[in-house]
Design an enzyme around this catalytic site. Structure first.
Site, mmCIF file in Angstrom:
data_model
loop_
_atom_site.group_PDB
_atom_site.id
_atom_site.type_symbol
_atom_site.label_atom_id
_atom_site.label_comp_id
_atom_site.label_asym_id
_atom_site.label_seq_id
_atom_site.Cartn_x
_atom_site.Cartn_y
_atom_site.Cartn_z
ATOM 1 C CB SER A 193 -7.933 1.120 5.789
ATOM 2 O OG SER A 193 -8.705 2.308 5.701
ATOM 3 C CB SER A 251 -7.481 3.830 2.728
ATOM 4 O OG SER A 251 -7.301 3.352 3.585
ATOM 5 C CE LYS A 305 -4.376 2.086 2.593
ATOM 6 N NZ LYS A 305 -4.291 1.466 3.946
HETATM 7 N N1 LIG Z 1 -8.145 4.261 7.442
HETATM 8 C C1 LIG Z 1 -9.581 3.216 7.481
HETATM 9 O O1 LIG Z 1 -9.132 2.570 7.931
HETATM 10 C C2 LIG Z 1 -10.733 3.659 6.881
HETATM 11 C C3 LIG Z 1 -11.733 4.089 7.224
HETATM 12 N N2 LIG Z 1 -12.791 4.000 6.443
HETATM 13 C C4 LIG Z 1 -11.604 5.664 7.315
HETATM 14 O O2 LIG Z 1 -12.416 6.538 6.091
HETATM 15 O O3 LIG Z 1 -10.946 6.792 8.457
#
Ligand SMILES: NC(=O)C[C@H](N)C(=O)O
Length: 491
Positions: free
Chosen positions: A179, A155, A80
């Site tokens: 994410s 993400s 990532k």
């Molecule tokens: N970064 C993450 O784990 C995701 C979460 N969907 C956020 O937008 O904060």
């Protein structure tokens, strides 16, 4: 030779170790696959062809010299774009870091290299890991290999899509609120969030430092465990790294694969098994609960009354930390600089740079966080959210006095059509409804494919106590042994 891109990491490592195939052949097969499908999927932001082939050649040379190879030597891995890679572009999906080549490797990448894995490149992500669909990447969205008109989660949508599209057998993600697990669930792949502090944050571009957790993604539970074992463990360069060895996650995955869960007590989270999820997701989850019972697990219902407040608490804590962390992107030290024509003040240049460099979701989070931390609101918002965090931790502690692990669907819904939630942030945030509690608590969670709904994958989440990562691998591998793995329709 059968198509090398269809094999698991464990199988590939065995072929390389025995000399039946070379690391270079394995790497070329995956680079060819990326060349064939990634214009449609867009899982990668950067493919490091030269670096990957050089790493593969080094493994083949070590083998030829009779050196002992590690358990994943010669296996390709996609990383990532949130983790620094020495000399290789690292953008975090943001324009503000476009063109930045870090001078050092993150600990995770350092460990991947030391283990002889082959880094294929950097995967797409929502900008600064803020999002649940990878549509907030400044470099264009990633598409779900199951249906190119749908999102691959976020993400870390690039890391999950690369697996589902057979572009890589392994990938690395980072999980702040879901994410790793949510993209795993909606692409039919496995994603594990280790215990917070069980994997190093050194070289992980910070979003919310008390939550950010790098972790493994794979197509099978055993592969995820093998990767976890390589990247995990204490790192003195990360002040919140836990000075203890990672539990034996590989042995746990192998034990689970025997399909015997006798003596294991699992708690179905009451609050997450009723309303709030699509009927098809709940149906697949219920079938899995039955399958786990058949494997010998004892299933009980466990109420975690404060989990319903996890989402709002997260959307105060994470943006607060982000507003502080992202202050370092000032147009002076890294990447983009806008308007520096010799006539503007430093403040103007910073403001122009941040306005041009950050996308809409990142700006929204910085504003939310700045507001929540501002004088007069701090106690009412940030302080209150921290109290909720404690209550959620207590829910977990009480639950683990009754059961070995908790289970729930990973996400309330299957992969949604692209563009359907970008205009409504709250609808996007709901994707992490079931994953956020374990981030606030700090314990490990894994998503394992458990069935299909409307022809799209559904994930089951297993949550375990802190530093009991092995437990979740055992349960996930057991479920996988009965429901199998899931292959998307041909790309
Ligand atoms: N970064 C993450 O784990 C995701 C979460 N969907 C956020 O937008 O904060």
């Amino acid at each position: 030779m059968s198509d090398l891109t269809r094999l698991t990491a464990a199988e590939l490592a065995a072929l390389v170790a025995s000399g039946e195939t070379s690391a270079v052949e394995v790497t070329r097969a995956h680079l060819d696959r990326i060349a064939a499908v990634d214009d449609r999927v867009h899982a990668f932001l950067h493919v490091d062809t030269e670096g990957a082939l050089a790493a593969a050649r080094a493994v083949d040379e070590r083998r030829a010299a009779g050196e002992e190879l590690g358990p994943l030597a010669g296996v390709p891995v996609a990383v990532k774009d949130v983790l620094t890679t020495k000399g290789v572009p690292t953008t975090v999906g943001s324009k503000i870091l476009e063109g930045w080549r870090p001078p050092y490797d993150s600990t995770i990448v350092e460990r991947l290299r030391a283990a002889g894995t082959v880094m294929l490149g950097k995967t797409n992500m929502d900008e600064f890991a803020m999002g649940s669909s990878t549509e907030y990447s400044a470099y264009g969205p990633t598409r779900n290999p199951w249906d190119l008109e749908r999102i691959p989660g976020g993400s870390g949508g690039g890391s999950a899509a690369a697996l589902a599209a057979y572009e890589a057998p392994l990938s690395i993600g980072s999980d702040t609120g879901g994410s790793i697990r949510q993209p795993g669930a909606v692409t039919g792949t496995v994603g594990a969030k280790p215990t917070y502090g069980g994997t190093s944050r050194y070289g992980l571009v910070a979003f919310s430092s008390s939550l950010d957790t790098p972790g493994p993604c794979a197509r099978t539970v055993l592969d995820a465990a093998l990767l976890h074992a390589v990247i995990g463990g204490h790192d003195p360069r990360d002040s919140t790294s836990i000075p203890q060895p990672v539990p034996d996650v590989v042995a746990a995955a192998k034990r689970g694969a025997t399909g015997d869960l006798t003596g294991v007590k699992l708690g179905v989270v009451t609050e997450f098994s009723g309303d709030g999820a699509e009927p098809g997701v709940l149906a697949a989850f219920r079938d899995s609960v039955e399958a786990l019972t058949k494997l010998g697990a004892e299933i009980v219902e466990v109420s975690c009354p404060h989990f319903q407040y996890a989402l709002p608490a997260y959307y105060l804590i994470a943006p607060s930390e982000c507003s502080s962390n992202l202050a370092r992107f000032d147009g002076v030290r890294f990447g983009l600089r806008v308007g520096d024509d010799g006539n503007r003040s430093l403040e103007e240049v910073m403001s122009l740079t941040r306005d041009a460099g950050f996308g809409p979701e990142v700006k929204r989070r910085i504003m939310l966080g700045t507001y929540a931390l501002s004088s007069g609101y701090y106690d009412a918002y940030y302080g209150q959210a921290q109290k909720v965090r404690t209550l959620i931790t207590r829910d977990f502690t009480a639950a683990f006095e009754q059961v070995d692990a908790l289970i729930s669907p990973t996400t309330p819904f299957v992969a949604f059509p692209m563009g359907s939630r970008t205009s409504d942030p709250y609808q996007m945030y709901l994707a992490d409804l079931f994953t956020i509690p374990s981030n606030l608590y700090g314990g490990p969670g894994i998503s394992v494919p458990c069935g299909l709904s409307e022809g799209l994958p559904v994930g089951l989440q297993v949550m375990a106590p802190t530093m009991a990562d092995d437990r979740m691998y055992r349960v996930a591998a057991a479920l996988e042994s009965t429901v199998g793995t899931f292959t998307p329709p041909a790309l």
